[in-house]
Scaffold this motif. Structure first.
Motif, PDB file in Angstrom:
ATOM      1  N   GLU A  22      -6.772  14.926  -8.549  1.00 60.57           N
ATOM      2  CA  GLU A  22      -5.730  13.774  -8.808  1.00 60.57           C
ATOM      3  C   GLU A  22      -5.742  12.876  -7.569  1.00 60.57           C
ATOM      4  O   GLU A  22      -5.762  13.295  -6.661  1.00 60.57           O
ATOM      5  N   TYR A  23      -5.745  11.549  -8.010  1.00 60.07           N
ATOM      6  CA  TYR A  23      -5.681  10.482  -6.923  1.00 60.07           C
ATOM      7  C   TYR A  23      -4.432  10.755  -5.957  1.00 60.07           C
ATOM      8  O   TYR A  23      -4.527  10.610  -4.783  1.00 60.07           O
ATOM      9  N   GLU A  24      -3.226  11.209  -6.406  1.00 65.45           N
ATOM     10  CA  GLU A  24      -1.818  11.345  -5.532  1.00 65.45           C
ATOM     11  C   GLU A  24      -2.156  12.609  -4.727  1.00 65.45           C
ATOM     12  O   GLU A  24      -1.507  12.717  -3.799  1.00 65.45           O
ATOM     13  N   ASP A  25      -3.186  13.522  -4.977  1.00 65.55           N
ATOM     14  CA  ASP A  25      -3.337  14.601  -4.246  1.00 65.55           C
ATOM     15  C   ASP A  25      -4.228  14.362  -3.038  1.00 65.55           C
ATOM     16  O   ASP A  25      -4.342  14.925  -2.066  1.00 65.55           O
ATOM     17  N   LYS A  26      -4.995  13.484  -3.190  1.00 68.26           N
ATOM     18  CA  LYS A  26      -5.929  12.924  -2.127  1.00 68.26           C
ATOM     19  C   LYS A  26      -5.935  11.749  -1.535  1.00 68.26           C
ATOM     20  O   LYS A  26      -6.314  11.542  -0.442  1.00 68.26           O
ATOM     21  N   MET A  27      -5.606  10.769  -2.186  1.00 74.53           N
ATOM     22  CA  MET A  27      -5.592   9.266  -1.856  1.00 74.53           C
ATOM     23  C   MET A  27      -4.339   8.452  -2.395  1.00 74.53           C
ATOM     24  O   MET A  27      -4.632   7.465  -3.160  1.00 74.53           O
ATOM     25  N   PRO A  28      -3.197   8.999  -2.122  1.00 73.93           N
ATOM     26  CA  PRO A  28      -2.094   8.175  -2.697  1.00 73.93           C
ATOM     27  C   PRO A  28      -1.726   6.787  -2.275  1.00 73.93           C
ATOM     28  O   PRO A  28      -0.884   6.024  -2.875  1.00 73.93           O
ATOM     29  N   ASN A  29      -2.479   6.402  -1.078  1.00 73.88           N
ATOM     30  CA  ASN A  29      -1.947   5.420  -0.156  1.00 73.88           C
ATOM     31  C   ASN A  29      -3.255   4.507  -0.584  1.00 73.88           C
ATOM     32  O   ASN A  29      -4.516   4.893  -0.530  1.00 73.88           O
ATOM     33  N   THR A  30      -3.010   3.301  -0.461  1.00 75.04           N
ATOM     34  CA  THR A  30      -4.374   2.276  -0.719  1.00 75.04           C
ATOM     35  C   THR A  30      -4.376   1.087   0.534  1.00 75.04           C
ATOM     36  O   THR A  30      -3.282   0.678   1.041  1.00 75.04           O
ATOM     37  N   GLY A  31      -5.526   0.659   0.583  1.00 77.10           N
ATOM     38  CA  GLY A  31      -5.749  -0.313   1.737  1.00 77.10           C
ATOM     39  C   GLY A  31      -6.172   0.267   3.171  1.00 77.10           C
ATOM     40  O   GLY A  31      -6.738   1.631   3.010  1.00 77.10           O
ATOM     41  N   ILE A  32      -6.160  -0.404   4.047  1.00 80.89           N
ATOM     42  CA  ILE A  32      -6.572   0.148   5.409  1.00 80.89           C
ATOM     43  C   ILE A  32      -5.421   1.002   5.922  1.00 80.89           C
ATOM     44  O   ILE A  32      -4.273   0.886   5.602  1.00 80.89           O
ATOM     45  N   VAL A  33      -5.966   2.076   6.768  1.00 83.45           N
ATOM     46  CA  VAL A  33      -4.830   2.986   7.219  1.00 83.45           C
ATOM     47  C   VAL A  33      -3.837   2.550   8.011  1.00 83.45           C
ATOM     48  O   VAL A  33      -4.163   1.624   8.811  1.00 83.45           O
ATOM     49  N   ARG A  34      -2.572   3.080   7.587  1.00 88.74           N
ATOM     50  CA  ARG A  34      -1.300   2.580   8.507  1.00 88.74           C
ATOM     51  C   ARG A  34      -0.448   3.754   8.952  1.00 88.74           C
ATOM     52  O   ARG A  34      -0.514   4.838   8.252  1.00 88.74           O
ATOM     53  N   ASN A  35       0.501   3.554   9.667  1.00 86.47           N
ATOM     54  CA  ASN A  35       1.518   4.363  10.163  1.00 86.47           C
ATOM     55  C   ASN A  35       2.702   3.810  10.016  1.00 86.47           C
ATOM     56  O   ASN A  35       2.999   2.804   9.464  1.00 86.47           O
ATOM     57  N   GLU A  36       3.936   4.861  10.350  1.00 89.87           N
ATOM     58  CA  GLU A  36       5.206   4.293  10.155  1.00 89.87           C
ATOM     59  C   GLU A  36       5.527   3.150  11.096  1.00 89.87           C
ATOM     60  O   GLU A  36       6.414   2.782  11.127  1.00 89.87           O
ATOM     61  N   GLN A  37       4.595   2.937  12.348  1.00 94.08           N
ATOM     62  CA  GLN A  37       4.761   1.796  13.066  1.00 94.08           C
ATOM     63  C   GLN A  37       4.188   0.279  12.389  1.00 94.08           C
ATOM     64  O   GLN A  37       4.122  -0.528  13.218  1.00 94.08           O
ATOM     65  N   CYS A  38       3.730   0.429  11.167  1.00 97.06           N
ATOM     66  CA  CYS A  38       3.081  -0.737  10.554  1.00 97.06           C
ATOM     67  C   CYS A  38       4.212  -1.413   9.577  1.00 97.06           C
ATOM     68  O   CYS A  38       4.924  -0.678   8.909  1.00 97.06           O
ATOM     69  N   TRP A  46       5.038  -4.980   7.491  1.00 97.65           N
ATOM     70  CA  TRP A  46       4.350  -6.131   6.631  1.00 97.65           C
ATOM     71  C   TRP A  46       5.229  -7.621   7.158  1.00 97.65           C
ATOM     72  O   TRP A  46       6.317  -7.703   7.213  1.00 97.65           O
ATOM     73  N   VAL A  47       4.403  -8.582   7.484  1.00 99.75           N
ATOM     74  CA  VAL A  47       4.881 -10.021   8.028  1.00 99.75           C
ATOM     75  C   VAL A  47       4.468 -10.687   6.883  1.00 99.75           C
ATOM     76  O   VAL A  47       3.197 -11.090   6.785  1.00 99.75           O
ATOM     77  N   GLU A  48       5.525 -11.309   6.164  1.00101.54           N
ATOM     78  CA  GLU A  48       5.104 -12.246   4.959  1.00101.54           C
ATOM     79  C   GLU A  48       4.509 -13.597   5.300  1.00101.54           C
ATOM     80  O   GLU A  48       3.686 -14.019   4.606  1.00101.54           O
ATOM     81  N   GLU A  49       4.887 -13.969   6.541  1.00103.53           N
ATOM     82  CA  GLU A  49       4.231 -15.338   7.077  1.00103.53           C
ATOM     83  C   GLU A  49       2.821 -15.195   7.390  1.00103.53           C
ATOM     84  O   GLU A  49       2.113 -16.224   7.193  1.00103.53           O
ATOM     85  N   TRP A  50       2.500 -13.854   7.824  1.00 99.98           N
ATOM     86  CA  TRP A  50       1.067 -13.854   7.975  1.00 99.98           C
ATOM     87  C   TRP A  50       0.164 -13.263   6.874  1.00 99.98           C
ATOM     88  O   TRP A  50      -0.852 -13.258   6.727  1.00 99.98           O
ATOM     89  N   HIS A  51       0.882 -12.666   5.741  1.00100.13           N
ATOM     90  CA  HIS A  51       0.300 -12.113   4.823  1.00100.13           C
ATOM     91  C   HIS A  51      -0.588 -11.060   5.163  1.00100.13           C
ATOM     92  O   HIS A  51      -1.758 -10.525   4.843  1.00100.13           O
ATOM     93  N   ALA A  52      -0.166 -10.219   6.197  1.00 99.99           N
ATOM     94  CA  ALA A  52      -0.550  -9.210   6.869  1.00 99.99           C
ATOM     95  C   ALA A  52       0.223  -8.115   7.612  1.00 99.99           C
ATOM     96  O   ALA A  52       1.763  -8.445   7.533  1.00 99.99           O
ATOM     97  N   TYR A  53      -0.323  -7.035   7.873  1.00 96.45           N
ATOM     98  CA  TYR A  53       0.468  -5.760   8.547  1.00 96.45           C
ATOM     99  C   TYR A  53       0.356  -6.121   9.978  1.00 96.45           C
ATOM    100  O   TYR A  53      -0.774  -6.339  10.606  1.00 96.45           O
ATOM    101  N   LYS A  54       1.574  -5.883  10.745  1.00 98.81           N
ATOM    102  CA  LYS A  54       1.363  -5.681  12.236  1.00 98.81           C
ATOM    103  C   LYS A  54       1.632  -4.165  12.487  1.00 98.81           C
ATOM    104  O   LYS A  54       2.663  -3.508  11.937  1.00 98.81           O
TER     105      LYS A  54
END
Length: 205
Positions: free
Chosen positions: A49-65, A67-75
């Motif tokens: 099942e996808y949620e068992d192996k890959m529940p998150n999508t995109g480039i790997v992030r952590n709790e210190q990431c 979202w910055v709306e003005e950049w349309h990107a993650y810091k």
């Protein structure tokens, strides 16, 4: 960056939303339906099942990431993101499609799946057989992590992997899926890396 561009004076990275239009606009070609079947199938043929192996999508992030709306990107802080280049060096590198390439960080309940689509055809052809596209794939990865990589097509005989701007830095562990248990030779530059699971002194080697 050293924190100057980010604006908070703390070293970090800025990463794109690589999962934009995931399961959305079909023209983006992103969604769980495009994950190679080999990545979500056990050795006994059962579905993972996808949620068992890959529940998150995109480039790997952590709790210190964040979202910055003005950049349309993650810091992000606390992660060393690097550019991983995957290249087919085979003679058919312009002709045979390998994508999407599935790059899965930390498989499991914290896994992040990033699908890398292929480059656009640069010829004037409208049929698959005569299209030309370079089989180079650019993925953002984080150091000190394990990645599982599956190709949609049969893996090339000769491939090259490069992590840019990481001289003397921390490693990235890559687990590449091959559908056949054939011998794989690994080189770092021109230096052959001896495998750990065979006896090189054996006459049968």
């Amino acid at each position: 960056t050293d924190g100057e561009i980010i604006g908070d004076g703390v070293p970090g990275t800025i990463i794109a939303d690589a999962a934009y239009e995931w399961e959305g606009n079909p023209s983006a070609g992103l969604g769980y339906y495009r994950v190679p079947k080999s990545m979500v199938t056990t050795v006994s043929g059962d579905k993972i099942e996808y949620e068992d192996k890959m529940p998150n999508t995109g480039i790997v992030r952590n709790e210190q990431c964040t979202w910055v709306e003005e950049w349309h990107a993650y810091k992000c802080h606390g992660l060393d993101h690097r550019l991983l280049i995957i290249e087919s060096m085979d003679i058919d590198t312009l002709d045979r499609r390998l994508s999407p390439v599935a790059v899965l960080a930390n498989p499991g309940p914290d896994g992040y799946i990033d699908l890398i689509n292929g480059p656009q055809d640069f010829s004037c052809c409208f049929g698959y057989a005569c299209q030309k596209r370079v089989s180079n794939f650019y993925s953002i990865v984080a150091t000190n992590m394990m990645y599982e990589i599956h190709l949609t097509s049969t893996p090339p005989i000769h491939m090259r992997y490069r992590v840019k701007n990481n001289e003397g830095g921390n490693p990235v562990l890559l687990k590449i899926y091959f559908p056949k248990p054939q011998r794989i030779d690994i080189f770092v530059g021109d230096r052959f890396v001896s495998p750990n699971n065979i006896d090189l002194t054996s006459e049968t080697f």
